[in-house]
Enzyme design. Structure first.
Site, mmCIF file in Angstrom:
data_model
loop_
_atom_site.group_PDB
_atom_site.id
_atom_site.type_symbol
_atom_site.label_atom_id
_atom_site.label_comp_id
_atom_site.label_asym_id
_atom_site.label_seq_id
_atom_site.Cartn_x
_atom_site.Cartn_y
_atom_site.Cartn_z
ATOM 1 N N GLU A 117 2.283 -19.451 36.140
ATOM 2 C CA GLU A 117 2.840 -19.731 34.812
ATOM 3 C C GLU A 117 4.349 -19.487 34.768
ATOM 4 O OE1 GLU A 117 1.043 -21.307 32.912
ATOM 5 O OE2 GLU A 117 -1.034 -20.655 33.107
ATOM 6 N N HIS A 141 1.554 -12.373 29.679
ATOM 7 C CA HIS A 141 0.434 -13.269 29.389
ATOM 8 C C HIS A 141 -0.872 -12.562 29.715
ATOM 9 C CE1 HIS A 141 -2.250 -16.640 29.320
ATOM 10 N NE2 HIS A 141 -2.375 -16.714 30.634
ATOM 11 N N HIS A 143 -5.403 -12.541 29.000
ATOM 12 C CA HIS A 143 -6.615 -13.242 28.549
ATOM 13 C C HIS A 143 -7.390 -12.285 27.647
ATOM 14 C CE1 HIS A 143 -6.541 -16.060 32.343
ATOM 15 N NE2 HIS A 143 -5.497 -16.224 31.550
ATOM 16 N N GLU A 171 -1.132 -2.534 9.911
ATOM 17 C CA GLU A 171 0.097 -2.460 10.703
ATOM 18 C C GLU A 171 0.573 -3.841 11.174
ATOM 19 O OE1 GLU A 171 -1.896 -1.425 15.057
ATOM 20 O OE2 GLU A 171 0.015 -0.571 14.508
ATOM 21 N N HIS A 212 -7.598 -19.770 25.722
ATOM 22 C CA HIS A 212 -7.004 -19.279 26.967
ATOM 23 C C HIS A 212 -6.453 -17.841 26.847
ATOM 24 C CE1 HIS A 212 -4.462 -20.273 30.765
ATOM 25 N NE2 HIS A 212 -4.452 -18.976 30.552
HETATM 26 O O1 2HA Z 1 -2.651 -16.266 36.480
HETATM 27 O O2 2HA Z 1 -3.624 -16.563 33.723
HETATM 28 O O3 2HA Z 1 -2.815 -18.943 33.023
HETATM 29 C C1 2HA Z 1 -3.714 -16.980 36.011
HETATM 30 C C2 2HA Z 1 -3.495 -17.352 34.616
HETATM 31 C C3 2HA Z 1 -3.085 -18.720 34.365
HETATM 32 ZN ZN ZN Z 2 -3.905 -17.468 31.815
#
Ligand code: 2HA
Ligand code: ZN
Length: 274
Positions: A117, A141, A143, A171, A212
């Site tokens: 990413e 990032h 998940h 909050e 995602h």
């Molecule tokens: O690294 O999270 O979006 C793997 C991911 C791709």
């Molecule tokens: Zn991801």
């Protein structure tokens, strides 16, 4: 010679990978983290750098990141392994003068590339750095399961998500007064989703990717991790409310939100208030 862990910024980076793993946000190679290094930190790392690896084009460019250095997780690497072997799972990359290519100066010793990413991280760094006059340093990032689940239920709009999250924990409006952006489902890992995310990062420091996960930005590890954590916790509360099967009897009203803003001296995004 000093080891890579002797540096506070590297320890903090690794700790954040671990913290996210412990939250359950980084199954397998899920999620990624980048940090834009300060000049003083680059100087500390200089003895560790090798400049014999070639430049790799990124497919995106951002003038204000010309010559920048980042710590990044590796593509396909598991964040839970960052602490065990940082030199195999993380890297430090330099951006070229034209700001359209990277090369690895340290790390990924068994081979590899920075996060898949990287285009999104790079463009997000560019817009957040500009929006915060250089304060923003972290793009994260993850998940996050509750937020991902909500993207199957709520309309995929910034307004719907921001209001649901603001109303789910007192909050929240204080932590993300601008709200959160939402990107429709798109193919990850490319330049199109990077551009769509960066457009929203001009307005928000958190952007949800439908089905995602989330991207968060911040000036340091604590604040960017805290932002992710706060959003995910609010989403989890919202899901519990929906899953309770009870009707919602009361919530945080728009009047409450305005009172909160006044009390905490924050400006809420008026677009999301009625
Ligand atoms: O690294 O999270 O979006 C793997 C991911 C791709
Ligand atoms: Zn991801």
């Amino acid at each position: 010679m000093a080891g890579i862990r002797d540096f506070e910024v590297m320890r903090s980076f690794i700790r954040m990978c671990n913290d996210g793993w412990q939250q359950g946000w980084h199954e397998r190679n899920g999620g990624n983290l980048t940090y834009r290094l300060r000049d003083s930190e680059i100087a500390q790392f200089e003895p560790f750098f090798r400049r014999d690896r070639g430049w790799v084009p990124m497919g995106v460019t951002a003038e204000n990141l010309s010559g920048a250095y980042f710590i990044a997780t590796g593509s396909g690497k598991f964040l839970r392994n960052a602490d065990i072997a940082p030199e195999d799972n993380l890297c430090i990359v330099e951006i070229n003068k034209a700001a359209d290519a990277w090369r690895i100066l340290w790390g990924l010793e068994q081979g590899g590339r920075p996060t898949s990413e990287l285009p999104t991280h790079f463009l997000n760094h560019s817009v957040r750095t500009a929006a915060t006059k250089g304060q923003s340093r972290v793009i994260y990032h993850a998940h996050t399961p509750a937020v991902i689940a909500l993207t199957y239920i709520l309309p995929l709009s910034a307004r719907d998500f921001t209001r649901a999250l603001w109303q789910s924990a007192t909050e929240c409006p204080v932590v993300f007064p601008q709200g959160v952006g939402v990107v429709d489902w798109m193919v990850p890992g490319g330049t199109e989703i990077a551009k769509a995310s960066a457009e929203l990062m001009k307005l928000y420091d958190a952007v949800i990717w439908a089905h995602h996960g989330i991207f968060c930005a911040g000036p340091d590890f604590d604040l960017s991790f805290g932002l992710m954590h706060t959003i995910e916790k609010a989403a989890d509360i919202y899901l519990r409310i929906l899953g309770s099967g009870q009707r919602i009897r009361q919530t945080i009203s728009d009047g409450n939100l305005r009172d909160l803003a006044a009390a905490f001296g924050i400006t809420l995004n008026e677009e999301f208030l009625d």
